[in-house]
Design a protein around this motif. Structure first.
Motif, PDB file in Angstrom:
ATOM      1  N   ALA A 178      22.598   2.145   4.026  1.00 30.94           N
ATOM      2  CA  ALA A 178      22.281   3.543   3.740  1.00 30.94           C
ATOM      3  C   ALA A 178      22.015   3.715   2.253  1.00 30.94           C
ATOM      4  O   ALA A 178      22.596   3.019   1.423  1.00 30.94           O
ATOM      5  N   ARG A 179      21.128   4.652   1.946  1.00 31.40           N
ATOM      6  CA  ARG A 179      20.833   4.979   0.548  1.00 31.40           C
ATOM      7  C   ARG A 179      21.523   6.288   0.177  1.00 31.40           C
ATOM      8  O   ARG A 179      21.671   7.190   0.995  1.00 31.40           O
ATOM      9  N   THR A 180      21.935   6.388  -1.063  1.00 36.07           N
ATOM     10  CA  THR A 180      22.504   7.637  -1.562  1.00 36.07           C
ATOM     11  C   THR A 180      21.463   8.744  -1.460  1.00 36.07           C
ATOM     12  O   THR A 180      20.333   8.584  -1.911  1.00 36.07           O
ATOM     13  N   GLU A 181      21.849   9.871  -0.888  1.00 37.13           N
ATOM     14  CA  GLU A 181      20.895  10.952  -0.612  1.00 37.13           C
ATOM     15  C   GLU A 181      20.732  11.845  -1.843  1.00 37.13           C
ATOM     16  O   GLU A 181      21.221  12.977  -1.893  1.00 37.13           O
ATOM     17  N   VAL A 182      20.046  11.321  -2.839  1.00 30.91           N
ATOM     18  CA  VAL A 182      19.750  12.043  -4.078  1.00 30.91           C
ATOM     19  C   VAL A 182      18.308  11.757  -4.458  1.00 30.91           C
ATOM     20  O   VAL A 182      17.694  10.822  -3.945  1.00 30.91           O
ATOM     21  N   GLU A 183      17.784  12.563  -5.387  1.00 28.48           N
ATOM     22  CA  GLU A 183      16.400  12.359  -5.811  1.00 28.48           C
ATOM     23  C   GLU A 183      16.281  11.289  -6.891  1.00 28.48           C
ATOM     24  O   GLU A 183      15.296  10.565  -6.955  1.00 28.48           O
ATOM     25  N   ASN A 184      17.274  11.216  -7.778  1.00 27.58           N
ATOM     26  CA  ASN A 184      17.234  10.271  -8.889  1.00 27.58           C
ATOM     27  C   ASN A 184      18.636  10.108  -9.457  1.00 27.58           C
ATOM     28  O   ASN A 184      19.598  10.692  -8.948  1.00 27.58           O
ATOM     29  N   CYS A 185      18.767   9.341 -10.531  1.00 30.74           N
ATOM     30  CA  CYS A 185      20.093   9.089 -11.100  1.00 30.74           C
ATOM     31  C   CYS A 185      20.702  10.359 -11.702  1.00 30.74           C
ATOM     32  O   CYS A 185      21.930  10.513 -11.715  1.00 30.74           O
ATOM     33  N   LYS A 194      28.670  -6.441   6.021  1.00 26.86           N
ATOM     34  CA  LYS A 194      27.825  -5.900   7.086  1.00 26.86           C
ATOM     35  C   LYS A 194      27.421  -4.455   6.800  1.00 26.86           C
ATOM     36  O   LYS A 194      26.593  -3.890   7.506  1.00 26.86           O
ATOM     37  N   LYS A 195      28.063  -3.860   5.789  1.00 24.93           N
ATOM     38  CA  LYS A 195      27.760  -2.480   5.426  1.00 24.93           C
ATOM     39  C   LYS A 195      27.346  -2.453   3.960  1.00 24.93           C
ATOM     40  O   LYS A 195      28.030  -3.008   3.095  1.00 24.93           O
ATOM     41  N   ILE A 196      26.216  -1.810   3.692  1.00 29.33           N
ATOM     42  CA  ILE A 196      25.650  -1.812   2.335  1.00 29.33           C
ATOM     43  C   ILE A 196      25.245  -0.396   1.948  1.00 29.33           C
ATOM     44  O   ILE A 196      24.625   0.318   2.741  1.00 29.33           O
ATOM     45  N   ILE A 197      25.596  -0.007   0.730  1.00 34.26           N
ATOM     46  CA  ILE A 197      25.135   1.263   0.169  1.00 34.26           C
ATOM     47  C   ILE A 197      24.160   0.954  -0.957  1.00 34.26           C
ATOM     48  O   ILE A 197      24.482   0.201  -1.884  1.00 34.26           O
ATOM     49  N   VAL A 198      22.974   1.518  -0.865  1.00 30.76           N
ATOM     50  CA  VAL A 198      21.954   1.353  -1.901  1.00 30.76           C
ATOM     51  C   VAL A 198      22.018   2.573  -2.816  1.00 30.76           C
ATOM     52  O   VAL A 198      21.739   3.698  -2.390  1.00 30.76           O
ATOM     53  N   VAL A 199      22.402   2.352  -4.055  1.00 33.50           N
ATOM     54  CA  VAL A 199      22.570   3.449  -5.018  1.00 33.50           C
ATOM     55  C   VAL A 199      21.262   3.634  -5.775  1.00 33.50           C
ATOM     56  O   VAL A 199      21.047   3.097  -6.866  1.00 33.50           O
TER      57      VAL A 199
END
Length: 217
Positions: A102-109, A65-70
């Protein structure tokens, strides 16, 4: 960083360029969950990135039910036909009641492994091309469709050469087993490539920050 943090209730959907680092975090016990990936290099083909991301998010929903998009937000998905459509728009369309995504709060890898200030320190005032282990390991996918002319248009401007941000000892191991591939890449790009060790704290904190607030406590 809390010692009791667990990702066990989460699913992780990530860009394939991050496979080396996320596998390392799993092998060393920080991540207690499998990640599922989109193919590396899809920043060049946003339609395919969108299709794969949607597909992997649907798969992830079946297990958590909880997902992190890297994924980064600024450079990983650029829709030239519709500049107002961003990766966050794609993710928002996949949200539904009862799920936390939620997505990782960064601009790129790159930003997942070292901050802008840290990269500037490594560059020592030079114009440097930065990459991560996945950019070399999956270079045939990351640079799919590129020929020598494309390389000549892009790489020679980096007069300070190339630096791989390496938090897992990848570059030295890869150089021992595949030195000819590194040399071939440097010859193709017309810049030298070297590895620089960076810590894993940045990536760990990026992942933790994407968790639901109650799980970070």
């Amino acid at each position: 960083m809390a010692n009791s943090i667990s990702f066990g209730d989460y699913a992780i959907v990530a860009c394939g360029t991050m496979i080396p680092e996320l596998n390392y975090l799993k092998e060393t016990g920080f991540l207690d969950v499998q990640a599922i990936y989109t193919a590396p290099g899809l920043h060049q083909v946003p339609d395919e990135l969108e299709n794969q991301l949607q597909k992997q998010l649907e798969i992830a929903k079946k297990s958590a039910k909880k997902i992190i998009v890297v994924y980064g937000g600024k450079y990983c998905y650029i829709n030239i036909r519709n500049p107002y459509r961003t990766i966050d728009t794609v993710i928002e369309e996949m949200r539904e009641e009862g799920y936390y995504i939620a997505r990782t709060e960064v601009e790129n890898c790159l930003d997942m492994l070292a901050t802008v200030d840290e990269r500037e320190t490594l560059a020592e005032g030079q114009k440097v091309w930065f990459c991560t282990p996945g950019w070399l390991k999956y270079r045939d996918m990351v640079f799919k469709g590129w020929d020598k002319a494309n390389a000549n248009e892009n790489f020679p401007q980096y007069t300070g050469g190339g630096i791989m941000l390496d938090p897992i000892g990848f570059f030295n191991d890869y150089a021992m087993e595949h030195v000819e591939e590194i040399l071939d890449f440097s010859d193709w790009a017309s810049i030298p490539l070297e590895g620089r060790t960076v810590g894993l704290d940045r990536l760990k904190n990026v992942l933790i920050s994407a968790m639901a607030e109650e799980d970070r406590l």
